[in-house]
Design a protein around this motif. Structure first.
Motif, short mmCIF file in Angstrom:
data_model
loop_
_atom_site.label_atom_id
_atom_site.label_comp_id
_atom_site.label_asym_id
_atom_site.label_seq_id
_atom_site.Cartn_x
_atom_site.Cartn_y
_atom_site.Cartn_z
N ILE A 476 0.85 -1.20 0.00
CA ILE A 476 0.00 0.00 0.00
C ILE A 476 0.88 1.25 0.00
O ILE A 476 1.77 1.39 0.85
N ILE A 477 0.64 2.12 -0.95
CA ILE A 477 1.37 3.40 -1.02
C ILE A 477 0.40 4.55 -0.82
O ILE A 477 -0.63 4.62 -1.50
N PHE A 478 0.73 5.44 0.10
CA PHE A 478 -0.02 6.67 0.31
C PHE A 478 0.70 7.80 -0.41
O PHE A 478 1.88 8.06 -0.14
N LEU A 479 0.02 8.45 -1.33
CA LEU A 479 0.57 9.57 -2.10
C LEU A 479 -0.15 10.84 -1.65
O LEU A 479 -1.34 11.02 -1.94
N ILE A 480 0.55 11.73 -0.94
CA ILE A 480 -0.09 12.81 -0.17
C ILE A 480 0.30 14.19 -0.71
O ILE A 480 1.48 14.49 -0.87
N ASP A 481 -0.71 15.00 -0.97
CA ASP A 481 -0.52 16.41 -1.32
C ASP A 481 0.03 17.14 -0.10
O ASP A 481 -0.64 17.24 0.93
N VAL A 512 3.92 -0.83 3.68
CA VAL A 512 3.42 0.53 3.46
C VAL A 512 4.56 1.43 2.99
O VAL A 512 5.65 1.42 3.57
N GLY A 513 4.29 2.21 1.94
CA GLY A 513 5.21 3.24 1.47
C GLY A 513 4.49 4.58 1.42
O GLY A 513 3.27 4.63 1.31
N ILE A 514 5.24 5.66 1.51
CA ILE A 514 4.64 7.00 1.51
C ILE A 514 5.47 7.95 0.67
O ILE A 514 6.71 7.94 0.74
N ALA A 515 4.78 8.77 -0.13
CA ALA A 515 5.41 9.87 -0.87
C ALA A 515 4.53 11.10 -0.74
O ALA A 515 3.31 10.99 -0.60
N GLN A 516 5.15 12.26 -0.76
CA GLN A 516 4.41 13.52 -0.77
C GLN A 516 4.72 14.26 -2.06
O GLN A 516 5.72 14.00 -2.73
N SER A 520 6.51 19.06 -7.28
CA SER A 520 7.39 17.92 -7.54
C SER A 520 7.21 16.89 -6.42
O SER A 520 6.85 17.25 -5.30
N PRO A 521 7.46 15.61 -6.72
CA PRO A 521 7.26 14.56 -5.69
C PRO A 521 8.46 14.44 -4.77
O PRO A 521 9.57 14.87 -5.08
N ARG A 522 8.22 13.82 -3.60
CA ARG A 522 9.27 13.63 -2.59
C ARG A 522 9.02 12.30 -1.88
O ARG A 522 7.93 12.07 -1.36
N LEU A 523 10.01 11.44 -1.85
CA LEU A 523 9.89 10.13 -1.20
C LEU A 523 10.03 10.28 0.31
O LEU A 523 10.97 10.92 0.79
N GLU A 524 9.09 9.69 1.07
CA GLU A 524 9.19 9.68 2.52
C GLU A 524 9.65 8.31 3.02
O GLU A 524 10.49 8.21 3.88
N VAL A 551 -0.07 21.77 -7.54
CA VAL A 551 0.29 20.37 -7.43
C VAL A 551 0.31 19.74 -8.82
O VAL A 551 -0.54 20.03 -9.65
N ASN A 552 1.31 18.91 -9.06
CA ASN A 552 1.41 18.16 -10.31
C ASN A 552 1.18 16.69 -9.99
O ASN A 552 2.13 15.94 -9.70
N ILE A 553 -0.08 16.29 -10.03
CA ILE A 553 -0.43 14.91 -9.67
C ILE A 553 0.11 13.93 -10.71
O ILE A 553 0.55 12.83 -10.38
N GLY A 554 0.05 14.33 -11.98
CA GLY A 554 0.56 13.45 -13.04
C GLY A 554 2.00 13.07 -12.79
O GLY A 554 2.38 11.89 -12.87
N ALA A 555 2.84 14.06 -12.48
CA ALA A 555 4.25 13.79 -12.21
C ALA A 555 4.41 12.91 -10.97
O ALA A 555 5.29 12.04 -10.92
N ALA A 556 3.56 13.13 -9.97
CA ALA A 556 3.63 12.32 -8.75
C ALA A 556 3.26 10.86 -9.02
O ALA A 556 3.89 9.94 -8.50
#
Length: 1488
Positions: A476-481, A512-516, A520-524, A551-556
């Motif tokens: 499960i990956i959470f991708l957070i604005d 579990v993985g998380i990115a914000q 631009s995206p950033r790996l947590e 926010v650039n959701i496509g790039a994320a």
């Protein structure tokens, strides 16, 4: 006030202190100040042992906090009591340190008549130093201005520079201590703190006013408000306050808080709810039966504790459309609500549209502006009373209410509505039935237990997580604005923590993985970073809010696919383990999401999407693999209240997404010969209101669709873009970006400029001269095809055909893309050939046009001789003078998200410069705690090298600014000979300093050293920069520029270039002049056949005026235009730079000639084509624009509308008439009737010369005295009010008239309008007859509800307003109503005090377009000095409101009636601001 609510831990403290407190009480007769330290040590001998149970484990769950103390030190406290205050602060800080350690930082401000800082958060490294300061604090004495103290705290302490860690998500807590009523208003600064998410505790001693304490304190009041009867008793609340502060820190981070202590009766310390009654007002009920329903509502309300802080009540009817009777915040007492219900009457109607009513409840009645308290955790209820089936679909409204967590009950009268109400009720058991209307009265006994249960929290809709007993393997990956702000990010973090607590976390179970992401995206954390639940939960603190606007959701999504869903990062996709991605965003994406989402689906990823606030539901559906896993939330805080739908999906989804493929795959290999496309393409984009914000996304998508089909790089296709409305604005040049993604990112971030004027011709001319040049990337001289794509949605208001011809002659291939009100036939003549003009009737079709235009865009070539370059488009480069230009820019972490704007700013400043090692040299240095050079003055030798270095810069990083030391570095190192400076060769030295925050060190001394050393510094401040520091850095105030946002930086380069490009000799003159007076003069001269014999006298008249001006590019500028049949420019504002050149040009004027005398057309022409930035006007810089019209006979066309437009644009017109000129016409044109001069013949012009010169130079002579009183300043607003007499600037007297739309279409606005006026009266009216109020209603006709002299007390005004009833009427004659108030309300007989110099203020509230003309009446109100504020709602027209309002500053246009209350503080601020009423003279910047 209720007893303070204590958490269970406080009960423990009470038990432990039971034997200790008597010992303390026995010592109360001792002199506390003499024995305090002894007493304190005894107190904490017992207390410390208790606090150990809080330490690091319990208090705030180990979370940090910034705690600010605002302490009253007024005369009313006295020296002896001040000792108790000091001891209280010492003990409280020491206690907080004992339970929080160094995680808690402290700041302290003392206030009286004026506030003063004792210490900031970053003043001391240890708490012991803080305590030593508190111990040594001295008593000050003075008045009690608590509001000023709060404002001071906000302005000087709640910032990163002062040590605040709010940007890191650290809790912000304020403790206010006061002993009496404040002498100023506390509500506004308290609201600012509330909106900023700051937790406020209010401690009142002795005479403190409880209502004021509650106004300052956060909710719930029973744990945020403390009152004691003496200063000695302050020590008794320390333990409660410590626990309260710990709880506040915990809540702000979303961590779990202990349960509330129960009270007798089963309630809690804060029984509260928002209750909405939604009543069937259709023929299903009928007039005869309506009293039964009304009585039921009365019985329910009578049995509830109704009040502002307990149960709030709203009510609406529904039939064909919903009709709101009153809002949750309309009434603060039970008696007021009951009176309102008793006054209800049956509305009637054929239809029963319950669905539309449910939507209205969700969007309008339960919102924060309408009094809803969902964000404070207050439960919200809806009781629907229905007597018949709905006539529309209830699905959307039902979903909206359920998403908002509203608890819905239903009462069915009869049996025909049962199915409908069971469908919308929270639970079927929440629906009650009455056999008939006579049985309705008894239903209260059945409904009240449910309603009271919600109020007292005994009826709770289950929102707790349930244990997931068996969950299969999943990644499960959470991708957070990350741009959502601290509160929402904390809620998401808490949701994930609770979810993780229910999951079997491990490498062979759930990972579990998380990115914000923002732009631009950033790996947590990767899927395999943490292998246990404990480690994972502990690491969730890395999820923090970060600044960002887009926010650039496509790039994320692409980042997740390419960087996280890999075996080496823990993904088990190849092992068949389900891959689940949950996107959480609060905004619409600035880039395309379609292809990234499709790529994830093709991998088999199960993508879920959750959005709130500005997120686009359709976009979320494009991202998610199925509509059933799209969650649209009102607020992400609701996830913790109702997490089950998302949790169920996360824990039960299995399998992969299957995309259709052929059953028998056939592989075809096709070789395609791609065409090599080499072009320079500039998009010229209409950014006016003709496009509008609704259609702007279509335009952006079209451009992006085109760019995505091109090979963007320096050797292939280059892209540039200009946006325009009245004036053009370069967004980026052909050489600004070297790849497609950077271009697309920039386009995605574009914002509409807005504006009602569309000067397409001027924009095309500007593009031709500025964009197609070698210095900006054009490869025209290398034979590369130059392409212009004009995109527009409206008719041009200037001439464009001749400019199109110039483009063609210059070898530029012009395409046109149009829609809306654009003139498609004219654009066919503008395009290079008619086939290159494309038009669509609907903007929504524009994006698809990219496919149609593309073949011609990349293949068509021009057949003109591109070696021919017209003179007017030759590149204009500043040359012939050497200069050294150094940039010192903010490189801290605070500007990281905005750094592209900084790069763009530098590029635009240096673009016109003739850069070379022997010409203009450039250096760039970043600074934070220390300076970091990017390159020196002698690093690069060519412009291309410099531009490339600028475009590839990245922020250096750092937490704070030391600009003073950086300025010393610039003087000693960068602007030194060994680093390329040519100061020793007498080459001018320029320094441009740009900062986004306040410097921690002093800038004054180092800036002075630069100036005395011959350097010319400019200061540019953005966002949190200190304007005083920016001015101190700058050579003089004219060289200091401050803008609100980084996106506004594009307004500054042109101003800087005005100075940087000056030759050395002219620069010396400008520096000597300093902050000189600036004005732009346009002489509009009658050039008809009627003036041929008087033309020499006219020239002499103009020449003598000019001789009295300070002519230069940095001071007065002059243009001359002649008119007859049509206008013709003799020279523009930027044509002549010296007085000698200007006088020679006037002497060489030739008479134009012509039979007609079209003044109206001439006025339109100068407004659109002369008073423009590209032609030298400085209107956007706030420079006064002055038009002097000289006419000899009446106009042959209409002048009224154009005269009005000049005034609307703050152009100050002076009329000079000769011979047969129409005096009434000149008075209509002139800015004021007194600005008109009339002579019998041309020879008499000299007789008015001295009078006219005195008028235009009045500003210069009276500058010191009048500029201080010429501006009406309202917070962020600055504007001028034109009146005739001077009154005391501090006077609070106002005559305010509310003009209310009473037409049928605005019926639903009445509750909001009534509450709006009540709040205004509550805030403004006193019993000293300072503010008078009148209320006037209009529709077909106009009637006075009460006039200015009817009510002289606040109570009488508010009582009258509460009784206000809807007027009714089919038409909305706003023009006639404006005329009526001018003639019959703003009069002495009606109570107006205009003759006494009291400001006259009109507030128009309207819900739609007028059925009659408003322009004349609006103008007449302005002429009698009425300040008109225009408030439009729902269907009001922006253009009409602009005509009515004094200026755009006084205009508000709201999409729905319910938002009216949200602007009330802003309107009140305008009305209460200082209003100076001046004589009719030229003053300040724009006032006459």
């Amino acid at each position: 006030m209720r007893r303070h609510r204590l958490l269970p831990l406080c009960a423990l403290l009470g038990v432990l202190f039971a034997g200790l407190l008597p010992k303390l009480d026995a010592q109360e007769d001792l002199k506390c100040q003499k024995r305090w330290y002894q007493t304190r040590s005894i107190f904490f001998t017992g207390f410390n042992s208790v606090l150990q149970t809080l330490s690091f484990e319990d208090c705030a769950h180990g979370l940090p906090a910034d705690i600010y103390f605002l302490v009253d030190s007024s005369w009313s406290i006295g020296q002896e009591n001040y000792e108790h205050v000091r001891h209280f602060l010492y003990s409280l800080i020491e206690s907080m340190h004992q339970v929080g350690g160094d995680r808690f930082k402290f700041a302290l401000v003392q206030y009286n008549t004026r506030p003063e800082t004792e210490f900031q958060l970053n003043s001391y490294a240890t708490t012991q130093e803080v305590l030593a300061h508190v111990k040594a604090m001295s008593y000050r004495g003075g008045g009690t201005r608590t509001g000023l103290g709060l404002e001071f705290l906000i302005r000087t302490h709640l910032s990163t520079a002062a040590g605040s860690r709010a940007a890191e998500g650290v809790a912000q807590v304020v403790v206010v201590l006061t002993d009496g009523r404040s002498q100023d208003d506390v509500s506004e600064p308290a609201q600012v703190l509330q909106l900023a998410g700051v937790d406020v505790f209010a401690v009142g001693v002795q005479d403190a006013v409880e209502s004021e304490l509650r106004e300052m304190a956060s909710q719930p009041h029973d744990i945020h408000v403390f009152s004691v009867d003496s200063f000695l008793s302050l020590r008794k609340i320390i333990q409660d306050l410590v626990v309260g502060l710990c709880g506040a820190v915990t809540r702000s981070w979303g961590a779990p808080v202990a349960n509330e202590a129960p009270m007798a009766g089963g309630g809690t310390a804060q029984d509260s709810a928002d209750l909405v009654f939604l009543i069937d007002g259709s023929q299903n009920v009928g007039a005869a039966n309506f009293p039964f329903v009304r009585d039921l509502v009365l019985r329910i309300i009578e049995n509830l504790d109704v009040g502002r802080d307990t149960v709030r009540v709203a009510l609406a009817f529904y039939n064909s459309s919903p009709e709101i009777k009153f809002y949750l915040n309309s009434y603060d007492s039970k008696s007021s609500v009951l009176e309102a219900v008793k006054g209800l009457t049956y509305s009637g109607g054929d239809d029963s549209n319950l669905g539309a009513a449910l939507e209205e409840v969700a969007t309008s009645l339960l919102s924060q502006t309408a009094g809803g308290r969902a964000d404070e955790g207050v439960p919200q209820m809806l009781l629907v009373i229905s007597a018949g089936p709905t006539t529309d679909d209830t699905g959307a409204g039902d979903r909206a209410l359920k998403r908002a967590g509203v608890i819905t009950f239903g009462l069915v009268i009869g049996d025909t509505a049962t199915e409908d109400l069971e469908a919308v009720a929270t639970d079927k058991s929440f629906v009650m039935s009455a056999l008939d209307f006579r049985a309705v009265a008894d239903m209260g006994e059945q409904l009240l237990p449910y309603i009271k249960g919600v109020v007292q929290r005994t009826v709770i809709v289950n929102t707790e997580f349930t244990e997931v007993l068996a969950v299969g393997k999943r990644d499960i990956i959470f991708l957070i604005d990350s741009t959502m702000g601290a509160t929402l990010i904390n809620s998401i973090r808490e949701f994930i923590k609770k979810f993780v607590d229910t999951m079997p976390i491990g490498p062979d179970e759930v990972q579990v993985g998380i990115a914000q992401f923002s732009s631009s995206p950033r790996l947590e954390m990767d899927l395999n970073t943490y292998r246990s639940r404990e480690d994972l939960a502990a690491a969730l603190g890395t999820i923090k809010p970060r600044p960002g606007q887009t926010v650039n959701i496509g790039a994320a999504l692409d980042f997740v696919r390419t960087n996280m869903l890999r075996p080496d990062k823990g993904s088990r996709l190849q092992q068949g383990v389900p891959q689940v991605l949950l996107l959480l965003t609060s905004k619409k994406s600035s880039d395309s999401v379609i292809e990234p989402a499709r790529a994830l689906q093709q991998m088999g990823v199960l993508t879920m999407a959750a959005g709130s606030k500005s997120a686009d539901e359709q976009e979320l559906k494009q991202i998610a693999f199925a509509d059933s896993v799209v969650f649209v939330l009102r607020d992400f805080r609701g996830m913790t209240r109702n997490p089950q739908p998302i949790v169920n999906a996360l824990s039960t989804l299995a399998g992969v997404v299957v995309t259709e493929i052929p059953t028998e795959p056939v592989v075809e290999i096709t070789t395609v010969e791609t065409q090599k496309v080499v072009r320079d393409i500039v998009f010229l984009v209409d950014g006016s209101n003709y496009i509008g914000s609704a259609n702007w996304p279509y335009v952006r998508d079209f451009i992006i669709n085109v760019v995505n089909q091109l090979d963007v790089r320096p050797e292939r296709v280059q892209i540039g873009l200009v946006q325009f409305a009245q004036d053009p604005r370069i967004e980026f040049y052909l050489n600004s970006y070297s790849n497609r993604q950077d271009v697309v990112n920039k386009i995605s971030q574009l914002r509409l400029t807005g504006g009602s004027v569309l000067n397409t011709g001027a924009a095309m001319r500007h593009t031709l001269s500025k964009m197609f040049q070698p210095s900006t990337g054009s490869r025209r001289r290398q034979g590369v095809q130059q392409v212009l794509v004009l995109i527009t949605g409206g008719p041009s208001q200037d001439e464009i055909k001749s400019v199109a011809d110039q483009l063609a002659l210059g070898g530029v291939l012009t395409f046109t893309v149009s829609s809306g009100q654009a003139d498609s036939e004219l654009l066919r003549t503008v395009a290079f050939v008619p086939d290159l003009a494309f038009h669509e009737s609907s903007f929504s079709q524009i994006p698809a046009m990219a496919e149609i235009i593309m073949p011609k865009l990349i293949t068509v070539v021009g057949d003109t001789d591109i070696s021919y370059i017209p003179e007017e488009i030759e590149e204009t480069v500043v040359s012939g003078n050497e200069r050294d230009v150094a940039f010192l820019i903010d490189g801290t972490d605070n500007v990281r998200a905005y750094f592209p704007y900084v790069r763009d700013f530098i590029a635009k400043v240096i673009e016109p410069l003739d850069i070379g090692i022997d010409k203009v040299r450039v250096a760039v240095v970043q600074h934070s705690e220390r300076p970091v050079p990017n390159f020196y003055l002698n690093t690069f030798k060519t412009k291309d090298e410099v531009m490339r270095a600028v475009n590839t810069m990245t922020p250096a990083g750092g937490r704070s600014l030391n600009t003073g030391s950086a300025l010393r570095f610039m003087k000693d190192t960068i602007l030194a000979g060994q680093r390329g400076s040519r100061a020793a060769e007498n080459v001018p030295q320029y320094l441009i300093v740009l900062t986004g925050g306040k410097s921690r060190d002093s800038v004054k001394e180092s800036a002075g050293a630069l100036k005395t050393g011959g350097v010319v510094p400019f200061g540019v401040g953005v966002r949190d920069a200190d304007p005083r520091q920016i001015e101190a850095i700058s050579h003089n105030p004219s060289f200091a520029f401050n803008v609100r946002e980084f996106s506004d930086l594009n307004t500054v380069p042109q101003k800087l270039n005005t100075y940087v490009s000056l030759p050395k000799e002219q620069l010396s003159i400008v520096l000597q002049q300093g902050d000189a007076v600036k004005r732009d003069f346009v002489f509009l001269l009658d050039g008809s056949d009627n003036t041929i014999h008087g033309f020499q006298e006219m020239k002499l008249f103009v020449k003598r005026i000019v001789e009295n001006l300070s002519v230069s590019m940095g001071q007065d500028r002059v243009s001359v235009v002649q008119f007859a049949d049509n206008p013709e420019v003799s020279f523009y504002l930027n044509s002549h730079k010296t007085k000698n050149d200007l006088v020679n040009a006037i002497q060489n004027l030739r008479h134009k000639g012509g039979t007609h005398h079209n003044i109206g057309e001439a006025l339109r022409f100068v407004r659109h084509s002369v008073f423009t930035s590209s032609l030298g006007s400085r209107r956007l810089e706030g420079v006064p624009q002055i038009l002097i019209l000289l006419s000899s006979k009446p106009s042959t066309d209409n002048v009224q509308s154009q005269a009005f437009a000049l005034k609307e644009h703050d152009i100050i017109s002076v009329g000079v008439g000769v011979g047969d000129a129409s005096l009434s016409e000149l008075e209509m044109i002139a800015f004021k009737p007194g600005f008109v001069y009339k002579v019998a013949d041309f020879s008499k012009l000299s007789s008015i010369l001295s009078q006219l010169v005195i008028t235009v130079n009045m500003h210069k002579k009276n500058e010191e005295t009048v500029t201080e009183t010429s501006d009406l300043v309202v917070h962020k607003f600055s504007f001028c009010l034109y009146m005739y007499h001077l009154v005391d600037a501090e006077s609070k007297k106002r005559d305010i008239v509310f003009l209310l739309d009473g037409s049928d279409n605005s019926r639903n606005a009445l509750p909001a309008i009534r509450e709006f006026i009540r709040r205004m009266a509550e805030e403004l009216v006193t019993d000293e007859d300072e503010v008078r109020i009148a209320v006037v209603l209009y529709s077909d006709d106009t009637s006075v509800y009460f006039n200015l002299k009817t009510h002289r007390s606040k109570k009488a005004v508010i009582y009258a307003v509460r009784s206000l009833r809807h007027k009714g009427g089919r038409r909305r004659n706003t023009g006639a109503a404006l005329q009526y108030v001018r003639n019959h309300v703003f009069t002495d007989s009606s109570g107006s005090r205009q003759l006494e110099g009291v400001p006259q203020i009109l507030l128009l509230l309207t819900g739609g377009k007028s059925n009659d003309d408003v322009s004349r009446a609006a103008l007449e109100l302005k002429q009698i000095s009425v300040l008109t504020i225009a408030i439009g709602m729902k269907n009001a027209k922006q253009e009409e409101l602009q005509q009515i309002a004094l200026s755009s500053t006084f205009l508000f246009n709201l999409p729905v009636f319910g938002e009216l209350l949200s602007i009330q503080p802003d309107v009140a601020a305008i009305v209460q601001s200082k209003i100076q009423i001046e004589p009719r003279t030229v003053v300040g910047k724009m006032c006459f």
